[in-house]
Design a protein around this motif. Structure first.
Motif, PDB file in Angstrom:
ATOM      1  N   THR A 168       0.702  -1.128   0.029  1.00 42.44           N
ATOM      2  CA  THR A 168       0.021   0.026  -0.106  1.00 42.44           C
ATOM      3  C   THR A 168       0.955   1.229  -0.138  1.00 42.44           C
ATOM      4  N   ARG A 170      -1.443  -5.630  -5.115  1.00 44.42           N
ATOM      5  CA  ARG A 170      -2.596  -4.404  -5.507  1.00 44.42           C
ATOM      6  C   ARG A 170      -3.833  -4.763  -5.009  1.00 44.42           C
ATOM      7  N   TYR A 184      -5.631  -2.038  -2.797  1.00 46.95           N
ATOM      8  CA  TYR A 184      -6.853  -1.315  -3.326  1.00 46.95           C
ATOM      9  C   TYR A 184      -8.041  -1.918  -2.540  1.00 46.95           C
TER      10      TYR A 184
END
Length: 187
Positions: A95, A157, A161
Motif C-alpha cells: 500500500t 495490488r 486497493y
C-alpha cells in the motif's frame, strides 16, 4: 563531501517523505514533508530539486532496503519459509509503495530512473529466494520468476486497493502459497 548536518537533514527528509507520501500519495506535498522534517522548503529543494526527484529517492531507498532484506534471507536455514515470509512482507508493504509510486508518476517522474534499477535488483533477489525455495522442495519447480512476480504484484495490488484487513490478507496469501507449493507439500 556533504557536511554532517546536511546528511542528517537529507536522511530526515527522506524518512518523513516516505511516511507523508506513503499515507497521502499524490495529494501529499513537499511543504508537508518540510514541516514534519523540521526544515525549510528551500532545504528540501536544495537536496531534491523537484518533487519527482524526492519521490525517486524515497522509492529507490525503499527498494534498496527491501533488497537488503531479501539478500539477508538468501542463506536462510529454511529457504521455503524465507521465500514465503518475504512474499508476505512485500504484500504487506504494498500500500505504501504503491502510493509513493503513484505520487512519483503524478509528479512527472518516470519508470526509468534509479528507482527502476533498484526495483530490478529487488526482483533479482526475489528470484534468488525463489530458486532456493525450489531447490529445497518448498515451491513447485515448474514456476518461474515472471509467474511469481505476477502473483506478487496482483496480490499486492489487491491488498492495497481492496483494503484487506490482516485476517483476509493472510487467507488470500494462504491460497496463493498453497498454489505455489508442490502438491506433496500442500496443507
Amino acid at each position: 563531501m556533504k557536511r554532517a548536518d546536511a546528511r542528517t537533514n537529507r536522511a530526515r527528509i527522506l524518512d518523513v517523505a516516505e511516511e507523508v507520501f506513503g499515507k497521502g500519495g499524490e495529494s501529499a506535498s513537499t511543504e508537508e514533508v518540510a514541516r514534519q522534517a523540521g526544515v525549510g522548503i528551500a532545504t528540501v529543494f536544495r537536496h531534491f530539486p523537484t518533487k519527482a526527484a524526492l519521490l525517486q529517492a524515497v522509492l529507490t531507498r525503499r527498494f534498496d532496503r527491501l533488497h537488503g532484506q531479501a539478500e539477508a534471507l538468501i542463506g536462510a536455514v529454511n529457504p521455503g519459509e524465507a521465500f514465503f515470509d518475504f512474499f508476505d512482507r512485500l504484500v504487506a508493504d504494498a500500500t505504501t509503495k504503491i502510493a509513493i509510486g503513484e505520487a512519483l508518476l503524478a509528479a512527472g517522474g518516470d519508470g526509468e530512473g534509479e528507482a527502476a534499477q533498484a526495483s530490478n535488483r529487488l526482483r533479482r533477489a526475489v528470484g534468488a529466494l525463489l530458486l532456493r525455495a525450489q531447490q529445497a522442495g518448498a515451491v513447485r519447480d515448474d514456476i518461474e520468476l515472471p509467474e511469481v512476480y505476477a502473483l506478487l504484484v496482483g496480490t499486492s495490488r489487491a491488498a492495497a486497493y481492496a483494503y484487506l484487513d490482516d485476517e483476509v490478507r493472510a487467507r488470500v496469501l494462504a491460497i496463493v502459497f498453497d498454489g505455489l507449493r508442490p502438491a506433496s507439500r500442500r496443507d
